[in-house]
Design an enzyme around this catalytic site. Structure first.
Site, mmCIF file in Angstrom:
data_model
loop_
_atom_site.group_PDB
_atom_site.id
_atom_site.type_symbol
_atom_site.label_atom_id
_atom_site.label_comp_id
_atom_site.label_asym_id
_atom_site.label_seq_id
_atom_site.Cartn_x
_atom_site.Cartn_y
_atom_site.Cartn_z
ATOM 1 N N TYR A 79 2.891 -10.061 15.577
ATOM 2 C CA TYR A 79 3.213 -9.038 14.577
ATOM 3 C C TYR A 79 3.794 -7.787 15.263
ATOM 4 O O TYR A 79 4.841 -7.282 14.882
ATOM 5 C CB TYR A 79 1.947 -8.693 13.785
ATOM 6 C CG TYR A 79 2.039 -7.423 12.974
ATOM 7 C CD1 TYR A 79 2.740 -7.385 11.772
ATOM 8 C CD2 TYR A 79 1.430 -6.245 13.427
ATOM 9 C CE1 TYR A 79 2.825 -6.201 11.040
ATOM 10 C CE2 TYR A 79 1.504 -5.072 12.698
ATOM 11 C CZ TYR A 79 2.207 -5.054 11.504
ATOM 12 O OH TYR A 79 2.300 -3.887 10.794
ATOM 13 N N ASP B 168 14.658 -10.384 -0.934
ATOM 14 C CA ASP B 168 13.794 -11.075 0.022
ATOM 15 C C ASP B 168 14.168 -10.608 1.428
ATOM 16 O O ASP B 168 15.303 -10.788 1.867
ATOM 17 C CB ASP B 168 13.994 -12.596 -0.127
ATOM 18 C CG ASP B 168 13.080 -13.384 0.797
ATOM 19 O OD1 ASP B 168 12.396 -12.775 1.651
ATOM 20 O OD2 ASP B 168 13.064 -14.626 0.674
ATOM 21 N N GLN C 248 0.832 -1.217 0.000
ATOM 22 C CA GLN C 248 0.000 0.000 0.000
ATOM 23 C C GLN C 248 0.865 1.265 0.000
ATOM 24 O O GLN C 248 0.727 2.132 -0.871
ATOM 25 C CB GLN C 248 -0.889 0.035 1.248
ATOM 26 C CG GLN C 248 -1.919 -1.055 1.338
ATOM 27 C CD GLN C 248 -2.921 -0.718 2.436
ATOM 28 O OE1 GLN C 248 -3.856 0.047 2.223
ATOM 29 N NE2 GLN C 248 -2.738 -1.290 3.611
ATOM 30 N N TYR D 110 6.071 -8.174 6.908
ATOM 31 C CA TYR D 110 5.119 -9.282 7.056
ATOM 32 C C TYR D 110 3.926 -8.680 7.782
ATOM 33 O O TYR D 110 4.006 -8.377 8.977
ATOM 34 C CB TYR D 110 5.777 -10.385 7.882
ATOM 35 C CG TYR D 110 4.922 -11.608 8.102
ATOM 36 C CD1 TYR D 110 5.295 -12.842 7.588
ATOM 37 C CD2 TYR D 110 3.738 -11.537 8.827
ATOM 38 C CE1 TYR D 110 4.517 -13.980 7.803
ATOM 39 C CE2 TYR D 110 2.949 -12.654 9.034
ATOM 40 C CZ TYR D 110 3.345 -13.868 8.528
ATOM 41 O OH TYR D 110 2.573 -14.978 8.734
#
Ligand SMILES: NC(=O)c1ccc[n+]([C@@H]2O[C@H](COP(=O)([O-])OP(=O)(O)OC[C@H]3O[C@@H](n4cnc5c(N)ncnc54)[C@H](OP(=O)(O)O)[C@@H]3O)[C@@H](O)[C@H]2O)c1
Length: 303
Positions: free
Chosen positions: A130, A41, A17, A66
């Protein structure tokens, strides 16, 4: 600077986003390089170091992460690799080259028990994997690269990727009644507004060796619950002929999720206003802009 006088900027998460918004809003003087996940990565520190060392960069923007909050509860190691070790490698490689880094973080570093907006000096206490992994990333960036700005954002909405506004519009087209959590409060913020704040910070870091560094909060002005946001989305969408479901408030306890979320995600933006002169816009204006792009106006009077 590149041969053409442009500033080479390395951007992670360029397809996300905020990354997409940054690519859209990049000023003419920026030469943005946004490697794909195959090319860079975030779970591979050696690859990260090699990409950062491959050429001189004017700045690194760390917008990749993530972000699957619920899935992270089961994928602890993957979340920590991408959200903590990846930024650590990025920040250290940038520091070796004397390159500043702007790293995006989250309101989920807080437990949400404070009443009133969180300031940068408030104690952190993430409730979920998270948030903990993002906090790990903050600490890594802070300790690896003295020329860093960590920008905590929250409740990001945009026309790209997956976010609450897009989910509501999809569900609203399918169901006449939606029950939406009303006891989590935050500041819905468009990816465009975050991108333009990042852009100002990056430009200043590049131009001024003494530009302020450290931890900042940046969200749109004002606050609301997820239920308030849903009602606002449908109000605006209805002006354009989209369905307007009945939005009913519920408590978080009525909508259990694998990851616990803070009840209060409201962030104070006084520090970034003071140090960088960045003043947020009212959240409803940003949400309006996103909804108007997502909902085509109803066609009237066409035979
Ligand atoms: N979304 C929110 O409401 C929110 C709230 C607070 C803070 N933030 C933070 O703000 C930042 C931007 O969020 P966003 O909403 O723009 O995120 P997003 O839309 O989910 O995009 C994340 C990006 O990271 C990339 N990525 C994920 N794993 C990767 C890996 N192993 N290697 C390389 N790239 C990888 C994704 O690549 P693919 O395109 O290949 O999947 C994607 O481009 C993140 O740091 C996030 O933690 C987000």
């Amino acid at each position: 600077m590149t041969a053409s006088g442009q500033r080479a900027i390395l951007l992670t998460g360029g397809a996300g986003q905020v990354g997409s918004a940054l690519r859209g809003l990049a000023p003419a003087g920026w030469d943005i390089h946004a490697p794909t996940r195959n090319e860079l990565d975030l779970a591979d520190p050696d690859q990260i170091s090699a990409v950062v060392a491959s050429r001189p960069w004017a700045a690194v923007i760390s917008a990749g992460a993530y972000t699957a909050v619920d899935r992270a509860e089961d994928e602890v190691v993957a979340a920590w690799r991408v959200n903590a070790l990846g930024p650590a490698a990025l920040a250290q490689a940038a520091a070796r080259a004397g390159t500043p880094i702007v790293h995006l973080s989250t309101d989920y570093v807080f437990d949400g028990r404070k009443s009133g907006p969180y300031v940068e000096t408030d104690p952190v206490a993430p409730l979920n994997v998270y948030g903990a992994s993002k906090l790990g990333g903050e600490l890594a960036v802070r300790t690896a690269n003295p020329r860093h700005v960590i920008m905590r954002c929250a409740w990001i909405v945009s026309t790209t990727g997956s976010n609450f506004v897009k989910t509501m519009l999809r569900l609203g087209a399918e169901r006449p009644v939606l029950r939406v959590v009303d006891d989590q409060r935050g500041c819905p913020t468009t990816a465009d507004e975050i991108a333009s704040a990042v852009r100002r910070v990056v430009d200043r870091l590049i131009e001024d060796q003494n530009a302020p560094t450290g931890l900042y909060h940046f969200v749109s002005q004002g606050e609301g619950s997820w239920c308030d946001l849903a009602k606002t989305v449908f109000e605006i969408a209805a002006e354009r002929g989209a369905p307007r479901p009945d939005v009913q408030p519920i408590a978080t306890s009525q909508y259990p999720t694998p990851a616990a979320r803070p009840g209060n995600s409201v962030l104070s933006t006084a520090k970034i206003a003071r140090d960088y002169g960045i003043e947020p816009k009212p959240w409803r204006a940003g949400v309006r802009h996103v909804v108007e792009q997502l909902v085509a106006p109803a066609t009237v009077g066409v035979p």
